[in-house]
Every structure is written in C-alpha cells, then in structure tokens.
Design a protein around this motif. Structure first.
Motif, PDB file in Angstrom:
ATOM      1  N   PRO A  62      29.306  78.177  58.263  1.00 30.24           N
ATOM      2  CA  PRO A  62      28.987  77.251  57.164  1.00 30.24           C
ATOM      3  C   PRO A  62      28.283  75.989  57.665  1.00 30.24           C
ATOM      4  O   PRO A  62      27.320  75.522  57.031  1.00 30.24           O
ATOM      5  N   HIS A  63      28.736  75.437  58.775  1.00 29.20           N
ATOM      6  CA  HIS A  63      28.125  74.222  59.325  1.00 29.20           C
ATOM      7  C   HIS A  63      26.701  74.496  59.786  1.00 29.20           C
ATOM      8  O   HIS A  63      25.764  73.725  59.499  1.00 29.20           O
ATOM      9  N   ALA A  64      26.485  75.624  60.493  1.00 31.98           N
ATOM     10  CA  ALA A  64      25.155  75.956  61.007  1.00 31.98           C
ATOM     11  C   ALA A  64      24.178  76.262  59.883  1.00 31.98           C
ATOM     12  O   ALA A  64      23.011  75.837  59.923  1.00 31.98           O
ATOM     13  N   LEU A  65      24.629  76.989  58.867  1.00 29.89           N
ATOM     14  CA  LEU A  65      23.745  77.336  57.751  1.00 29.89           C
ATOM     15  C   LEU A  65      23.366  76.105  56.949  1.00 29.89           C
ATOM     16  O   LEU A  65      22.199  75.936  56.564  1.00 29.89           O
ATOM     17  N   ARG A  66      24.324  75.233  56.694  1.00 28.53           N
ATOM     18  CA  ARG A  66      24.008  73.991  55.980  1.00 28.53           C
ATOM     19  C   ARG A  66      22.960  73.190  56.739  1.00 28.53           C
ATOM     20  O   ARG A  66      21.987  72.683  56.152  1.00 28.53           O
ATOM     21  N   ALA A  67      23.129  73.036  58.061  1.00 30.46           N
ATOM     22  CA  ALA A  67      22.173  72.270  58.862  1.00 30.46           C
ATOM     23  C   ALA A  67      20.777  72.873  58.776  1.00 30.46           C
ATOM     24  O   ALA A  67      19.778  72.153  58.629  1.00 30.46           O
ATOM     25  N   TRP A  68      20.685  74.213  58.834  1.00 27.76           N
ATOM     26  CA  TRP A  68      19.374  74.852  58.758  1.00 27.76           C
ATOM     27  C   TRP A  68      18.727  74.630  57.397  1.00 27.76           C
ATOM     28  O   TRP A  68      17.517  74.330  57.314  1.00 27.76           O
ATOM     29  N   LEU A  69      19.491  74.776  56.315  1.00 29.70           N
ATOM     30  CA  LEU A  69      18.946  74.594  54.966  1.00 29.70           C
ATOM     31  C   LEU A  69      18.429  73.176  54.760  1.00 29.70           C
ATOM     32  O   LEU A  69      17.366  72.969  54.161  1.00 29.70           O
ATOM     33  N   ILE A  70      19.163  72.202  55.268  1.00 27.48           N
ATOM     34  CA  ILE A  70      18.774  70.802  55.067  1.00 27.48           C
ATOM     35  C   ILE A  70      17.594  70.434  55.950  1.00 27.48           C
ATOM     36  O   ILE A  70      16.601  69.852  55.482  1.00 27.48           O
ATOM     37  N   HIS A  71      17.656  70.775  57.226  1.00 23.74           N
ATOM     38  CA  HIS A  71      16.616  70.358  58.174  1.00 23.74           C
ATOM     39  C   HIS A  71      15.302  71.087  57.947  1.00 23.74           C
ATOM     40  O   HIS A  71      14.227  70.571  58.300  1.00 23.74           O
ATOM     41  N   SER A  72      15.353  72.276  57.362  1.00 29.31           N
ATOM     42  CA  SER A  72      14.107  73.006  57.076  1.00 29.31           C
ATOM     43  C   SER A  72      13.621  72.773  55.647  1.00 29.31           C
ATOM     44  O   SER A  72      12.692  73.433  55.186  1.00 29.31           O
ATOM     45  N   LYS A  80      33.415  71.310  58.310  1.00 29.54           N
ATOM     46  CA  LYS A  80      33.895  70.250  59.218  1.00 29.54           C
ATOM     47  C   LYS A  80      33.948  70.722  60.667  1.00 29.54           C
ATOM     48  O   LYS A  80      34.300  69.955  61.556  1.00 29.54           O
ATOM     49  N   ASP A  81      33.605  71.976  60.905  1.00 31.65           N
ATOM     50  CA  ASP A  81      33.644  72.557  62.248  1.00 31.65           C
ATOM     51  C   ASP A  81      32.210  72.814  62.723  1.00 31.65           C
ATOM     52  O   ASP A  81      31.539  73.721  62.227  1.00 31.65           O
ATOM     53  N   PRO A  82      31.717  72.056  63.707  1.00 33.49           N
ATOM     54  CA  PRO A  82      30.318  72.198  64.156  1.00 33.49           C
ATOM     55  C   PRO A  82      29.982  73.569  64.726  1.00 33.49           C
ATOM     56  O   PRO A  82      28.804  73.917  64.856  1.00 33.49           O
ATOM     57  N   THR A  83      30.993  74.377  65.063  1.00 33.61           N
ATOM     58  CA  THR A  83      30.717  75.696  65.633  1.00 33.61           C
ATOM     59  C   THR A  83      30.696  76.805  64.595  1.00 33.61           C
ATOM     60  O   THR A  83      30.459  77.958  64.942  1.00 33.61           O
TER      61      THR A  83
END
Length: 545
Positions: free
Chosen positions: A358-368, A352-355
């Motif tokens: 966990p938030h950054a890794l999830r975004a990378w896994l999904i977007h790639s 729940k924290d954009p910084t």
C-alpha cells in the motif's frame, strides 16, 4: 434524556411516559439540540421519544405554537396530560402529528431477543418470505456489523444524506459522515441540519460520528482521503475498532436497495457475501471483477494514461518476505466499495509501513501524477496482494456472483455512467436518462453518473445491486419513496419505454392566463385594425364620389 420507548397497547402509554419523566427526576433541562419533531406511537414499534418532543407534539395537537412553550423545564403532570390528549386525538390528527414529528423516520425492525421468532414469522407472512427466516437471522448470530462512510460535499448531498442515513442506521451499525472542507461552514451546517438532530435522538442504537477534515479534488489522490480517514478511525479509535465487520463507503446521494437488516444478513457469517471484497460498480468494464489496464484497447484513455505497469519493491502482507522489482498490474474499479475488516486494516496499517505494498503503490501513484487513483488504488491492492486477491468475487459464466445469488446479483452498485461512449468494449447506451429539471441548482458532469428515477427500477432489479446512485429528491423523488425494500422481487418492473418518453410542460395557470390575455389583446387589436381599415375605405370612397 432521550430513550427508545416501545409503546404497547397492553400497557398505558401515559404510564410509560410518566416513568420516563420520573427517570429524569420529573423535571428536565433540555439541551439546545433536542429535536422538536418527535411524537408518540402506539403498536409496539421502537420510536424515538424525548420529554421535550412530547411537549412539542401535544402543542401541535392543540393547534398551538410549540416554539412559544418554555424550552427550559417540563413537569411530569403537564407531560402526562399532553400525552393523554395525543392518545385520544382522532386518527387523522395523530397521523398529522406523526408526519410532523420524528415519525418520519421510524427505526427498522429488530429481531433480537425475546419475540424474535414471532417477529420473524409475522415478517415472513407480511413480506412473503419462507417462514420469515431472513428476518429471524437478521441481527442474530452471524449477522455482520456494518460500518458506513457517507461522503458529502455540498448542501444538496447533505439533504440527500438524511434519506440515506435513515435507510442504514441500526443497532448493528456505525455511521461516519465526512463533509468536504470546500463546503462553507460544513460542521455548522450539519449541526443545524435534521440529520444531526436525528442522529442524536433517533439513531436507533447506531453510533454516529461526523467531521470535516479533507478537501477532495476530482481526479487527484485526495479523492481517497475521506475513505482513508474512515478506515483509520475504524481501525484504531477505541470507540469503533471492535464494533464492525464490513466497511461500505457511500456518496450522500446513494440509496440501499435492501433494508439494513437484510444487508447485515447477506454480509454475515452465513450470508452469500461473507468474506468478499467488492471494488467495482455497474460501470466497470468487467463486472464484479476489477479490470486490468492491459485489457483496455491500446488507444483507450485509461490504458494510455497509466502506460506500462510499475515495478515495485515491497514486503508481503505478513511482513515476512520482501519482493523486489515486482510488476504490479494496475486494475480499474470503483471508488465506492464494500471491504472486509481484514483487508481494511491491511490497507490502513500498510500506509504507515514504508516497506508495504500500500505504501509503495501510493507513492508511485502520487509521484507519477496518475489521475483517477480513487478507481485504481484499492482494486490494484486487492488484485495483487495475497491472500486478499482470493477474496475477490467469484464470477459465474453469466457475469453474476457465483453461489446462492447466481443469476441474481450482477453488480454490487448500480449507476448510470455513460463515460466516453462507446465504452472500451463497444457498449453504447440505448435508453433515455433523467435530465435535471430547469431551475434546480444541481450540476452534473457530461459523462455522469446520472441521476436515477422510477424508469430505472427494472434495471436496478435485474442487476441485483445493493446500492444505487445518484438519487436525489430534487431531481426525481420516486426512488426515495420506494427504496429500500425487504426483497428486490418486490420492486416493480418499471423500465424505460421503447419509444422515447416525452413529457408536457408542468401546468402553470399564471403562465396560461398570461397567454390567454395576450391572445385576447391581439384579437382585440386585430378587430380594431379591421374596423379602422373599413372606416378608411369608406372615407376614401366618399372622397372619390
């Protein structure tokens, strides 16, 4: 009203049941979900008893049909009369009633409060433990409060989950059940299932919660949804957040190898697993530690798919320092884990924290569009996030867990997943495995995990694993009758024979009879043909003459 009633030989069981009825006003209006399978026990064992269940048990004892009895109200005199009948019945009939009732699922021993030392001493004598110390510590000071997630996706895994639920429920546990939304009428099926009714009447003091929220697609990020759903509930729901210490997620077709009070002790403050996060299983290439992608051979599919390590920007676990463009090494492990409360909360809050990492890794896994993220998300976080990277298992030279369990615990979970053989480092299996019996409506992926059975016991014992999968009574029911135990040394050393096991077909008299009839008909036809041929020969001879 449903209570746990310890029935002891020193006191009248009928008297205790009468008190139970008096506590409800002498007349009980029964909810529709009250389990009809429950009975009375003797001998000081905690059992689940409800007013309705005693009526049903007595009706079965008389040979009657409990469904014909009035489900509305029951007065105290009729119940006490039926209780006397049950207590006076022959032992064999008592066993039959118990088998038909809630007796199929007694609670595990509770060593708290008065009598704990006595129970521990007796337990030690029965189980061969030194002074019963393991039982004495169980559920006492320092024992871990366990939060379990059971993941179910169809009717078969729901049936299997009943056996699992009975093996983990204690007064020290929370049991969450998530049913995949692809399961038709998931919650309706659960409410009609014995697992649900037992959770209401025979929960042994555990907290139970079930829901159907997410649909998981194999290989996709959605495989993480049930686990993340559970962590969010445990972290923030008032019903759960202050009641647990260790989170363990389990598929419905999993079984623990050890009794729940033993598991609570091992993860407790004085236990060998305290403060450790486990994110691998037996199929992991590097044992108890997650495997860095860079360790795989260059052409191995996992390394090829994930490619170069991502460079991410995130704040540290405390949120005080921002790290820019940091190389985050991807690690492979298992989607089935045992996590500390602190790390679980770090992941749940971090998403729940954009910084956060966990938030950054999830975004990378999904977007790639990375596949198998259920095997990489948690292991990668754990390996790259101080101070939690210091909570990984410490592996001894032989691959076992360093400390008191050195040489004994090599994997937290045992499974047979012969994926992409030979595996990355050359391993190739040399043992048979169980095939799904013909006619059983169970599917299995070619690479596993495969179903386990009695011949796997020696390997399970040698691994020291706390959990095994897949186990299903539909495929091979033996393990459901053996596990869990108080000590892995109690498991028999039954392993796969060096020579291949070949089984005969299941004897089928109707099939055999049909073959015998067909053989007899064939013999009769041959005899008739021989007779006709002889007659024709005679006719030919007469014509020649």
């Amino acid at each position: 009203m449903n209570l746990f009633v310890p029935i002891r030989r020193r006191r009248s069981s009928t008297w205790r049941l009468a008190l139970l009825m008096l506590a409800t006003g002498g007349s009980v209006r029964h909810p529709q979900w009250v389990v009809e399978e429950a009975a009375l026990f003797e001998g000081g064992v905690n059992v689940c008893v409800s007013p309705r269940s005693s009526v049903v048990a007595a009706a079965k004892l008389r040979g009657g049909d409990p469904s014909q009895r009035n489900p509305g109200t029951t007065d105290i005199s009729s119940v006490t009369t039926m209780a006397r009948e049950l207590l006076r019945a022959p032992p064999q009939r008592k066993r039959e009633v118990k088998g038909e009732a809630c007796a199929a699922a007694p609670c595990w021993p509770d060593a708290r409060g008065k009598g704990a030392a006595r129970m521990a001493k007796e337990g030690g004598k029965r189980r061969g433990m030194r002074g019963g110390t393991l039982l004495a510590n169980a559920r006492g000071k320092g024992a871990a409060r366990m939060a379990y997630l059971i993941v179910v996706h169809d009717a078969r895994t729901l049936d299997d989950a009943l056996v699992l639920y009975r093996s983990i429920r204690t007064a020290n546990s929370i049991v969450l059940l998530h049913m995949d939304t692809k399961f038709p009428h998931a919650m309706a099926s659960l409410h009609e299932h014995r697992l649900y009714s037992e959770s209401k009447t025979c929960g042994c003091g555990s907290v139970f919660h079930a829901d159907s929220v997410h649909s998981s697609e194999w290989g996709q990020w959605s495989m993480n949804f049930p686990t993340l759903w559970a962590l969010e509930l445990l972290a923030n729901d008032e019903k759960f957040k202050d009641r647990w210490d260790v989170f363990v997620n389990l598929s419905g077709d999993t079984l623990p190898t050890l009794a729940p009070h033993r598991v609570e002790e091992m993860f407790g403050e004085n236990g060998p697993l305290f403060g450790t996060n486990f994110v691998t299983s037996r199929s992991s290439e590097t044992g108890l530690l997650p495997t860095p992608v860079s360790m795989f051979p260059p052409r191995f599919h996992k390394r090829g798919h994930y490619g170069a390590a991502p460079r991410l920007t995130f704040s540290d676990a405390r949120g005080t320092t921002v790290h820019h463009n940091v190389t985050v090494e991807i690690h492979f492990g298992s989607q089935w884990m045992a996590l500390t409360k602190e790390f679980s909360k770090y992941v749940s809050d971090g998403l729940k924290d954009p910084t956060s990492l966990p938030h950054a890794l999830r975004a990378w896994l999904i977007h790639s569009d990375k596949l198998m993220s259920d095997e990489t998300f948690f292991p990668t976080l754990l390996a790259n996030a101080p101070p939690f990277n210091g909570t990984l298992p410490v592996s001894a030279a032989d691959g076992s867990l360093e400390g008191p369990l050195r040489g004994r615990l090599f994997h937290l979970r045992y499974e047979r997943m012969d994926e992409h053989m030979p595996r990355a480092f050359g391993f190739y299996p040399g043992e048979q495995r169980y095939a799904i019996p013909p006619g059983v409506n169970v599917t299995e992926r070619p690479w596993g995990p495969y179903f386990l059975g009695a011949y796997d016991l020696a390997n399970i014992k040698a691994s020291g694993a706390l959990y095994v999968r897949k186990v299903s009574a539909l495929v091979e029911p033996s393990l459901t009758r053996v596990l869990p135990v108080d000590d892995l040394f109690r498991l028999p050393d039954i392993g796969w024979p060096e020579n291949a096991v070949t089984l005969t077909e299941v004897p089928d008299w109707e099939k055999t009879k049909a073959k015998l009839i067909a053989k007899a008909k064939q013999s009769r036809q041959l005899e008739e043909e021989d007779y006709n041929n002889e007659e024709d020969s005679k006719d030919d001879e007469e014509e020649e003459l």
